[in-house]
Design a protein around this motif. Structure first.
Motif, PDB file in Angstrom:
ATOM      1  N   THR A   4      23.029 -10.554   8.118  1.00  0.00           N
ATOM      2  CA  THR A   4      22.229  -9.463   8.676  1.00  0.00           C
ATOM      3  C   THR A   4      20.934  -9.317   7.898  1.00  0.00           C
ATOM      4  O   THR A   4      20.827  -9.743   6.749  1.00  0.00           O
ATOM      5  N   GLY A   5      19.967  -8.676   8.518  1.00  0.00           N
ATOM      6  CA  GLY A   5      18.812  -8.222   7.774  1.00  0.00           C
ATOM      7  C   GLY A   5      19.142  -6.905   7.106  1.00  0.00           C
ATOM      8  O   GLY A   5      20.247  -6.368   7.241  1.00  0.00           O
ATOM      9  N   ASP A   6      18.183  -6.374   6.340  1.00  0.00           N
ATOM     10  CA  ASP A   6      18.368  -5.038   5.790  1.00  0.00           C
ATOM     11  C   ASP A   6      17.980  -4.045   6.872  1.00  0.00           C
ATOM     12  O   ASP A   6      16.818  -3.671   7.017  1.00  0.00           O
ATOM     13  N   TRP A   7      18.981  -3.629   7.629  1.00  0.00           N
ATOM     14  CA  TRP A   7      18.804  -2.656   8.701  1.00  0.00           C
ATOM     15  C   TRP A   7      19.362  -1.300   8.298  1.00  0.00           C
ATOM     16  O   TRP A   7      19.783  -0.515   9.142  1.00  0.00           O
ATOM     17  N   PHE A   8      19.341  -1.055   6.982  1.00  0.00           N
ATOM     18  CA  PHE A   8      19.829   0.223   6.445  1.00  0.00           C
ATOM     19  C   PHE A   8      18.656   1.140   6.110  1.00  0.00           C
ATOM     20  O   PHE A   8      18.453   2.146   6.774  1.00  0.00           O
ATOM     21  N   GLY A   9      17.892   0.761   5.072  1.00  0.00           N
ATOM     22  CA  GLY A   9      16.771   1.616   4.689  1.00  0.00           C
ATOM     23  C   GLY A   9      15.605   0.869   4.092  1.00  0.00           C
ATOM     24  O   GLY A   9      14.710   1.463   3.492  1.00  0.00           O
ATOM     25  N   TRP A  17      13.783  -2.415   1.748  1.00  0.00           N
ATOM     26  CA  TRP A  17      13.794  -2.709   0.314  1.00  0.00           C
ATOM     27  C   TRP A  17      13.130  -1.610  -0.500  1.00  0.00           C
ATOM     28  O   TRP A  17      13.413  -1.451  -1.690  1.00  0.00           O
ATOM     29  N   ASP A  18      12.255  -0.820   0.134  1.00  0.00           N
ATOM     30  CA  ASP A  18      11.534   0.216  -0.596  1.00  0.00           C
ATOM     31  C   ASP A  18      12.041   1.625  -0.315  1.00  0.00           C
ATOM     32  O   ASP A  18      11.515   2.604  -0.853  1.00  0.00           O
ATOM     33  N   GLY A  19      13.063   1.747   0.545  1.00  0.00           N
ATOM     34  CA  GLY A  19      13.564   3.075   0.874  1.00  0.00           C
ATOM     35  C   GLY A  19      12.607   3.872   1.736  1.00  0.00           C
ATOM     36  O   GLY A  19      12.570   5.104   1.670  1.00  0.00           O
ATOM     37  N   LEU A  20      11.861   3.178   2.587  1.00  0.00           N
ATOM     38  CA  LEU A  20      10.868   3.846   3.436  1.00  0.00           C
ATOM     39  C   LEU A  20      10.982   3.446   4.902  1.00  0.00           C
ATOM     40  O   LEU A  20      10.181   3.902   5.725  1.00  0.00           O
ATOM     41  N   THR A  21      11.955   2.600   5.232  1.00  0.00           N
ATOM     42  CA  THR A  21      12.076   2.092   6.602  1.00  0.00           C
ATOM     43  C   THR A  21      13.492   2.318   7.112  1.00  0.00           C
ATOM     44  O   THR A  21      14.382   1.501   6.871  1.00  0.00           O
ATOM     45  N   PRO A  22      13.748   3.430   7.804  1.00  0.00           N
ATOM     46  CA  PRO A  22      15.115   3.692   8.270  1.00  0.00           C
ATOM     47  C   PRO A  22      15.571   2.655   9.279  1.00  0.00           C
ATOM     48  O   PRO A  22      14.804   2.207  10.133  1.00  0.00           O
ATOM     49  N   GLY A  23      16.829   2.230   9.157  1.00  0.00           N
ATOM     50  CA  GLY A  23      17.377   1.219  10.042  1.00  0.00           C
ATOM     51  C   GLY A  23      18.171   1.817  11.178  1.00  0.00           C
ATOM     52  O   GLY A  23      17.978   2.978  11.558  1.00  0.00           O
ATOM     53  N   SER A  24      19.110   1.020  11.710  1.00  0.00           N
ATOM     54  CA  SER A  24      19.863   1.435  12.889  1.00  0.00           C
ATOM     55  C   SER A  24      21.261   0.856  12.831  1.00  0.00           C
ATOM     56  O   SER A  24      21.433  -0.345  12.593  1.00  0.00           O
ATOM     57  N   VAL A  25      22.253   1.710  13.070  1.00  0.00           N
ATOM     58  CA  VAL A  25      23.640   1.247  13.125  1.00  0.00           C
ATOM     59  C   VAL A  25      23.810   0.207  14.217  1.00  0.00           C
ATOM     60  O   VAL A  25      24.523  -0.795  14.057  1.00  0.00           O
ATOM     61  N   ASP A  26      23.138   0.410  15.360  1.00  0.00           N
ATOM     62  CA  ASP A  26      23.344  -0.459  16.517  1.00  0.00           C
ATOM     63  C   ASP A  26      22.920  -1.896  16.264  1.00  0.00           C
ATOM     64  O   ASP A  26      23.395  -2.801  16.961  1.00  0.00           O
ATOM     65  N   GLN A  27      22.022  -2.124  15.317  1.00  0.00           N
ATOM     66  CA  GLN A  27      21.672  -3.506  15.003  1.00  0.00           C
ATOM     67  C   GLN A  27      22.870  -4.258  14.429  1.00  0.00           C
ATOM     68  O   GLN A  27      22.998  -5.460  14.601  1.00  0.00           O
ATOM     69  N   THR A  37       0.819  -1.215   0.000  1.00  0.00           N
ATOM     70  CA  THR A  37       0.000   0.000   0.000  1.00  0.00           C
ATOM     71  C   THR A  37       0.851   1.262   0.000  1.00  0.00           C
ATOM     72  O   THR A  37       0.337   2.361   0.199  1.00  0.00           O
ATOM     73  N   GLN A  38       2.173   1.101  -0.210  1.00  0.00           N
ATOM     74  CA  GLN A  38       3.042   2.271  -0.226  1.00  0.00           C
ATOM     75  C   GLN A  38       2.631   3.223  -1.352  1.00  0.00           C
ATOM     76  O   GLN A  38       2.131   2.822  -2.399  1.00  0.00           O
ATOM     77  N   ASP A  39       2.859   4.508  -1.138  1.00  0.00           N
ATOM     78  CA  ASP A  39       2.597   5.516  -2.165  1.00  0.00           C
ATOM     79  C   ASP A  39       3.765   5.506  -3.146  1.00  0.00           C
ATOM     80  O   ASP A  39       4.657   6.353  -3.116  1.00  0.00           O
ATOM     81  N   TRP A  40       3.752   4.528  -4.034  1.00  0.00           N
ATOM     82  CA  TRP A  40       4.901   4.346  -4.929  1.00  0.00           C
ATOM     83  C   TRP A  40       5.083   5.506  -5.880  1.00  0.00           C
ATOM     84  O   TRP A  40       6.196   5.782  -6.336  1.00  0.00           O
ATOM     85  N   ARG A  41       4.001   6.228  -6.181  1.00  0.00           N
ATOM     86  CA  ARG A  41       4.113   7.365  -7.096  1.00  0.00           C
ATOM     87  C   ARG A  41       4.989   8.471  -6.529  1.00  0.00           C
ATOM     88  O   ARG A  41       5.558   9.275  -7.284  1.00  0.00           O
ATOM     89  N   SER A  42       5.103   8.526  -5.202  1.00  0.00           N
ATOM     90  CA  SER A  42       5.930   9.577  -4.587  1.00  0.00           C
ATOM     91  C   SER A  42       7.407   9.202  -4.559  1.00  0.00           C
ATOM     92  O   SER A  42       8.257  10.036  -4.244  1.00  0.00           O
ATOM     93  N   LEU A  43       7.715   7.950  -4.879  1.00  0.00           N
ATOM     94  CA  LEU A  43       9.102   7.517  -4.886  1.00  0.00           C
ATOM     95  C   LEU A  43       9.761   7.911  -6.204  1.00  0.00           C
ATOM     96  O   LEU A  43       9.124   7.863  -7.259  1.00  0.00           O
ATOM     97  N   PRO A  44      11.031   8.272  -6.190  1.00  0.00           N
ATOM     98  CA  PRO A  44      11.698   8.625  -7.440  1.00  0.00           C
ATOM     99  C   PRO A  44      11.774   7.426  -8.375  1.00  0.00           C
ATOM    100  O   PRO A  44      11.956   6.292  -7.939  1.00  0.00           O
ATOM    101  N   TYR A 100      17.669   5.824  -0.391  1.00  0.00           N
ATOM    102  CA  TYR A 100      16.599   6.356   0.455  1.00  0.00           C
ATOM    103  C   TYR A 100      16.000   7.644  -0.127  1.00  0.00           C
ATOM    104  O   TYR A 100      15.945   8.705   0.512  1.00  0.00           O
ATOM    105  N   ASN A 101      15.588   7.521  -1.400  1.00  0.00           N
ATOM    106  CA  ASN A 101      14.864   8.601  -2.067  1.00  0.00           C
ATOM    107  C   ASN A 101      15.638   9.914  -2.060  1.00  0.00           C
ATOM    108  O   ASN A 101      15.056  10.998  -1.970  1.00  0.00           O
ATOM    109  N   GLY A 102      16.936   9.810  -2.164  1.00  0.00           N
ATOM    110  CA  GLY A 102      17.803  10.982  -2.210  1.00  0.00           C
ATOM    111  C   GLY A 102      18.350  11.411  -0.872  1.00  0.00           C
ATOM    112  O   GLY A 102      19.317  12.171  -0.808  1.00  0.00           O
ATOM    113  N   GLU A 103      17.755  10.923   0.222  1.00  0.00           N
ATOM    114  CA  GLU A 103      18.239  11.295   1.553  1.00  0.00           C
ATOM    115  C   GLU A 103      19.485  10.510   1.965  1.00  0.00           C
ATOM    116  O   GLU A 103      20.191  10.891   2.894  1.00  0.00           O
TER     117      GLU A 103
END
Length: 433
Positions: free
Chosen positions: A259-264, A266-276, A56-63, A308-311
């Motif tokens: 590891t899991g994807d604890w970076f951002g 698969w869709d660039g919408l879930t910020p991860g954590s260095v500490d993981q 249900t992500q707003d994919w149109r807003s993604l680059p 991460y969408n340019g961030e």
């Protein structure tokens, strides 16, 4: 243990194969990457056709694009820090266009420049993998078009691979590999998207072995399918080994992420954590656990989450992970997936025989920086004979100084590091040296 290990030589008494240069391998697996196309933008609506409640992500807003300027920034930073790993190039990303032909929405010049950037900047330190063909709809390899069915059984990520034969899977993998070969991108392995092959593991491994050897002539094919973040071993699995004493040794290596994807995400919408990955005190997190076991610490991410969408949130997390690893350890070694696969194949498949005057090797595969601990005190210093006469090895102060052509003393014996050739070779002792 591997699902089908195949042939193995008899273990040698008094000799142990160590990690390369007595260090712990590191590697970075990047999934969902390709040239120009942001897969998250294009995949989400296709996934939603099958599972609308889950996407249900707003994919149109993604680059729609992950620009080459970011690829250059990322690749140059990794080169400065010695980072190596695997970088996917999805050859027909979400059915947008063909990596070896046209990518609608971009000019031919832009596509060619993007491929050339991967070829010149990434290839030296990164393996290139296809991640199947589209990462979304299954492609009919006879027509080059997606099947008409719009169900999970015709999605690469889900059910299509279930019940497929080795020949069917090899045909599909070969199609993907040929697209990258057409684009001038060499491959020694493949990556599976989502659940592809998870319920057809023996067939997947054998299909990888057949297709990568057939299309690229790779000596030791490998594949990335598994990722474990629990207590299971993440050591590579050398599978379907055969012909070790002949002219055509064969095996395939399963590379396992830790590891899991604890970076951002698969869709660039879930910020991860260095500490993981590794905590600020350098003691906690997943990576110290794996490193302490001496198994390859293979991190896993998805390219849209790194950008991460340019961030660039995922990239920032990765840079801090690397900084903490550099601060906390002096015994790590960045390696490509193919380099790890080669080392583990040599580690498990080389026949070793120890005697009073030396150690003999019969290797189906050559392997740089092959490192062995040899028990027992012997007079003199070791030398290495590749078949043309023994040459002395240079003594170094300890294991962390090891490189090819050196040795050091260790408790109860020695450690030697050599460039192991294919075929017969030996470490022997020169009395009085």
């Amino acid at each position: 243990m591997p699902q089908e290990p195949g042939a193995r030589p008899r273990p040698a008494d008094g000799v142990r194969v160590l990690n390369p240069r007595a260090r712990v391998p590191l590697s970075f697996i990047i999934d969902d990457s390709t040239c120009l196309v942001n897969l998250a933008h294009f995949c989400i609506p296709q996934f939603a056709e099958v599972f609308p409640e889950n996407y249900t992500q707003d994919w149109r807003s993604l680059p729609r694009e992950i620009p080459d300027s970011f690829v250059r920034t990322f690749g140059e930073w990794c080169h400065e820090h010695g980072v190596k790993g695997k970088y996917s190039i999805v050859p027909y990303p979400a059915c947008v266009g063909w990596i070896d032909r046209e990518m609608p929405g971009w000019s031919r010049k832009e596509l060619e420049e993007s491929i050339d950037l991967v070829r010149t900047l990434m290839l030296p330190n990164w393996d290139i993998h296809p991640e199947m063909i589209s990462h979304t709809w299954v492609i009919n390899t006879k027509t080059g078009r997606p099947y008409e069915e719009r169900t999970e059984n015709y999605m690469e990520n889900w059910g299509w691979s279930v019940g497929r034969s080795v020949d069917e899977l090899a045909d599909y993998l070969s199609y993907a590999l040929r697209l990258l070969k057409n684009a001038g991108l060499p491959c020694e392995g493949v990556t599976t998207p989502g659940g592809f092959g998870s319920r057809a593991l023996p067939q997947l491994a054998q299909a990888t072995l057949e297709s990568v050897r057939d299309v690229f002539g790779a000596e030791i094919p490998h594949y990335f399918r598994h990722l474990y973040t629990d207590d299971r071993s993440v050591a590579p699995r050398v599978e379907f080994a055969s012909g070790l004493d002949g002219d055509d040794p064969r095996c395939v290596v399963s590379i396992i992420g830790c590891t899991g994807d604890w970076f951002g995400g698969w869709d660039g919408l879930t910020p991860g954590s260095v500490d993981q990955f590794i905590t600020e005190d350098l003691k906690g997190g997943r990576l110290p656990e794996v490193i302490a076991r001496g198994e390859p610490a293979i991190l896993v991410c998805h390219w849209p989450g790194i950008y991460y969408n340019g961030e660039q949130i995922g990239f920032s997390i990765f840079k801090e992970v690397v900084a903490r690893l550099e601060a906390g350890y002096d015994n790590l070694l960045w390696m490509k997936n193919s380099e790890i696969a080669r080392y583990w194949a040599a580690r498990e498949l080389t026949a070793i025989e120890a005697g009073p005057t030396g150690v003999c090797f019969l290797a189906p595969y050559a392997c740089p920086s092959f490192t062995v601990a040899i028990d027992g005190q012997r007079a003199g210093a070791p030398a290495f004979d590749r078949g043309g006469g023994a040459e002395p090895l240079r003594e170094v102060a300890g294991p962390l100084r090891l490189e090819s052509g050196t040795w050091c003393r260790a408790d109860g014996g020695v450690i030697v590091c050599i460039d192991l050739p294919h075929g017969r070779s030996a470490v022997s002792w020169r009395a009085g040296a």
